[in-house]
Design an enzyme around this catalytic site. Structure first.
Site, PDB file in Angstrom:
ATOM      1  CD  GLU A 115      -2.991  -1.384   2.094  1.00 38.63           C
ATOM      2  OE1 GLU A 115      -3.798  -0.457   2.211  1.00 38.63           O
ATOM      3  OE2 GLU A 115      -3.037  -2.407   2.818  1.00 38.63           O
ATOM      4  CG  MET A 116      -0.162   4.496   1.696  1.00 37.50           C
ATOM      5  SD  MET A 116      -1.187   5.237   3.002  1.00 37.50           S
ATOM      6  CE  MET A 116      -0.519   6.887   3.047  1.00 37.50           C
TER       7      MET A 116
END
Lengths: 352, 352
Positions: A138-139
Site C-alpha cells: 500500500e503506502m
C-alpha cells in the site's frame, strides 16, 4: 449465528405477507429491532475527543500523499471521497502498482463497524489508519519516516500542537492516526430512503423495495447484516452452507484465521456493512463479483443455503439500493508546502 | 532574446539602487511594464463559453479516475489541488507505475500560458487535456473507451447534454476536454504579495524581496519570465550560455525540437511560469533539482552566463516566494455511480 438460524426458522412462517410477522409486528417494527438509522453527526470517540483543529489535521492527513514512501498514495487513493469512500478496484493498487490482497472497504460510516479490515484485525479506525501506511503493497512507509515527513513541514507541526495541546511531543504516529480517525468519523451518509423508513416514513420505500426488505429480514440476511451499518458487526465463514467458486473465495486467503489462528475462523470474514453498497462494486473480499444482484444470489446459496429466484434477488437488490445515503461533500484540503527537509519520493520497491 | 540582452546591458547601470532605473522609472513602474497581477476570476475562453453546468462537469472530470484505463488516475493525480496543482515528483508516475518523461507543470493559472506542455505542443488547455488521457505512461486510455465510460453513467450523459445544449451528440472526447478547460480556468491564485505590489502596495515586499525583484528584472530573468504568469510565454534553449549537467538536461529529451523538427529548437523548452514556484518543487523539465535557490543559480549560469553570488541568489529566491498566491479551495466532487456498462479497470500494460 444463532440469530440467523432462528430468523431463518421463523421466516418459514412469515414469508409472504410482508407487513406482519407472527401476526404481531409490522415490518417497520421488525426493522427497528434490527437496524438503526445513520446519525447526521459524528459520534463521540472514546479517548479521542474531537476538536476543530484535530478534524482539520485529520482531513489534511487523509489526503496527504507524502505519508507514503512514493508521495503518491494517500488514504484518499483507495478510499476516494468521490467514489463513496472506496476505489472501484477488485483489490486495491498500491506502491509499485502492486495489487493488494483484498477489496478496499469504504471509509464511509466505518466508525460504526465493530472492528476494521475484512478480518477485524484493527479494533477501531485509529488502529486501522496505521496499517496501510506501513503495508508494503500500500503506502510502503515506516512510522519513523512519517515523523520525519510531518516534522519537516512547520504547518503540520503547529497543527499537531494545537490538536494535542497537552502533549510535549505531539507529532507522533499514533496522533496521526487519532486525527485521521476524527476526520473519518465525519464521513457519514445519512438520510438514505431506508433511514427515512426507519424514522417512520413507510412511503420512503417502493412496493418492490419493501418486499426486498421483507426478504432481507425473513430469509435470514439480517442474521449477519444488522445494526446501524447493516453489517460490520461480526465474523462469519464465507460459504457456511455452500462453498462459492474458488475465484470468489481464493484458497490462499483464510481470513480471520490469519488473525486468531483458531480452527473455526478459517475463511471467516467480517460481514461487510451494506450501507451505500450499490455505489461500491465490486463485491466480496476478493472483489470478483461486479453485479449486486449476482452477489445477492451468491450470498443466498453460500450463506443461507437457499436458491433465491429472480424476483427475490431483484427485490433484495432494490432494497439494498435504498441504503444509498447522502454523500458527504468534502473539500480537498490545501496541503502544507514541502521544505528542504521533506523526504523525497521513493518509487522503488524493496526486493524488486 | 533581444529583450533579455537589452535588459542585461541596461542592468549594469541600474543594479544597486533598487528603486530607480535610468533615473526615470521606479521599480514599480518597471514591474508594471513586464508583469500583470493574477486576476481574481476566470478569463473568458474563445469558443468555449463558461456555464455553471459545464464548470461542474469539468470539475467532476478533473477528479474522475475512470477516465484512465486503470480507473486509478485522474487529472488530479498529477495536478493535485492540495499540492498547488502539481505532484512533487521528479517526473510524474502513471499507468503501471511508469515514470513519465517530464515534470508535471501546475494547472494553476495555466490558462494564462501561451501554450501548454514543456514543449508547447498543445495550444490551449482543451488540447492539453486530451494528451494525458491517451498517453500510455499516463492514463493509457483511448477516446473511444472514454466515451464508453462516460456514456455508461446516466449522470454524465445528462450533464454533457446540459453543458452542450445545442449539440445532438454532446458526449464527445472534445467536449470532455472543453469542460475540463473551463474548470481549470478557475484554478487561479490571486493576491500574492507581488500582486499586491503590482497593484500599488509597495510595502507588500520586504527589503530583501524588493532587492530580489530588482535583480530579477535587471539581471535579465525577466527576458524569459514575464507576463501574468511570469513565464509560459515562449521557448528558450536550456543552456543558452552554458550547458547544465547532463542529469538536469538529459540528452535524450530534445524538447521543442521534437515538435517542430527545427534545428534552432533543440533543447528548447517553454520558459516555465513562476507563479507559486516555491510550492512546486522539484524544478526544470527533468525535475532533478529540489532547491529553489539552486535552481536560481543554475538559471543564472545556464541562461544568463552570470554567476549569481549568495546574496543575489537569496534575494531572487525571496522574491520568487512572493509569487505564492491564495490557493483555490476546491470541493472534491461526488462522482456518478458506476453501472454494469462501465468498463472495468485494466491494470496491465500493453507490451509488458
Amino acid at each position: 449465528m444463532n440469530l440467523r438460524t432462528l430468523t431463518s426458522f421463523l421466516a418459514v412462517t412469515a414469508l409472504t405477507t410482508g407487513l406482519a410477522w407472527g401476526g404481531q409486528e409490522t415490518l417497520l417494527e421488525q426493522s427497528r429491532s434490527y437496524f438503526e438509522p445513520i446519525p447526521t453527526s459524528a459520534p463521540e470517540l472514546k479517548g479521542n475527543p474531537a476538536t476543530p483543529e484535530k478534524l482539520l489535521l485529520g482531513h489534511m492527513l487523509y489526503f496527504e500523499p507524502r505519508l507514503s514512501a512514493s508521495s503518491l498514495i494517500s488514504c484518499q487513493t483507495c478510499h476516494n471521497v468521490g467514489l463513496a469512500g472506496a476505489d472501484m478496484q477488485e483489490t486495491s493498487v498500491g506502491h509499485g502498482w502492486q495489487k493488494g490482497p483484498r477489496n478496499a472497504p469504504t471509509t464511509y460510516n466505518a466508525v460504526f463497524n465493530t472492528a476494521q479490515f475484512w478480518d477485524g484485525r484493527a479494533k477501531d479506525l485509529m488502529e486501522q489508519a496505521k496499517g496501510p501506511v506501513q503495508a508494503s503493497v500500500e503506502m510502503n512507509n515506516t512510522p519513523e519516516q512519517v515523523l520525519v515527513t510531518l516534522n519537516s513541514m512547520p504547518e503540520y507541526v503547529e497543527l499537531f500542537k494545537k490538536s494535542f495541546p497537552k502533549e510535549k511531543e505531539p507529532v507522533t504516529f499514533d496522533n496521526m492516526a487519532r486525527a485521521i480517525e476524527i476526520f473519518e468519523a465525519t464521513l457519514l451518509t445519512p438520510n438514505a430512503p431506508f433511514d427515512l423508513f426507519l424514522k417512520g416514513d413507510e412511503k420512503a420505500l417502493s412496493a418492490e423495495e419493501t418486499q426486498g426488505l421483507d426478504f432481507f429480514i425473513n430469509k435470514g440476511c439480517v442474521g449477519c447484516h444488522s445494526g446501524v451499518n447493516m453489517g460490520g458487526t461480526g465474523y462469519f465463514p464465507f460459504g457456511v452452507v455452500e462453498k462459492p467458486a474458488g475465484e470468489i473465495l481464493p484458497e490462499g486467503d483464510t481470513g480471520r484465521f490469519q488473525v486468531t489462528n483458531t480452527a473455526g475462523d478459517e475463511y471467516a470474514f467480517r460481514s461487510p456493512p451494506l450501507r451505500n453498497v450499490a455505489l461500491t462494486p465490486p463485491y466480496f473480499h476478493s472483489g470478483k463479483v461486479w453485479s449486486l444482484n449476482e452477489s445477492v444470489r451468491i450470498m443466498g446459496s453460500a450463506q443461507l443455503g437457499i436458491a433465491l429466484n429472480k424476483e427475490e434477488a431483484s427485490a433484495i437488490t432494490a432494497f439494498l439500493k435504498t441504503l444509498t445515503g447522502e454523500q458527504p461533500v468534502v473539500t480537498h484540503p490545501v496541503l502544507p508546502p514541502q521544505t528542504d527537509q521533506t523526504p523525497r519520493p521513493v518509487l522503488t520497491t524493496p526486493g524488486v
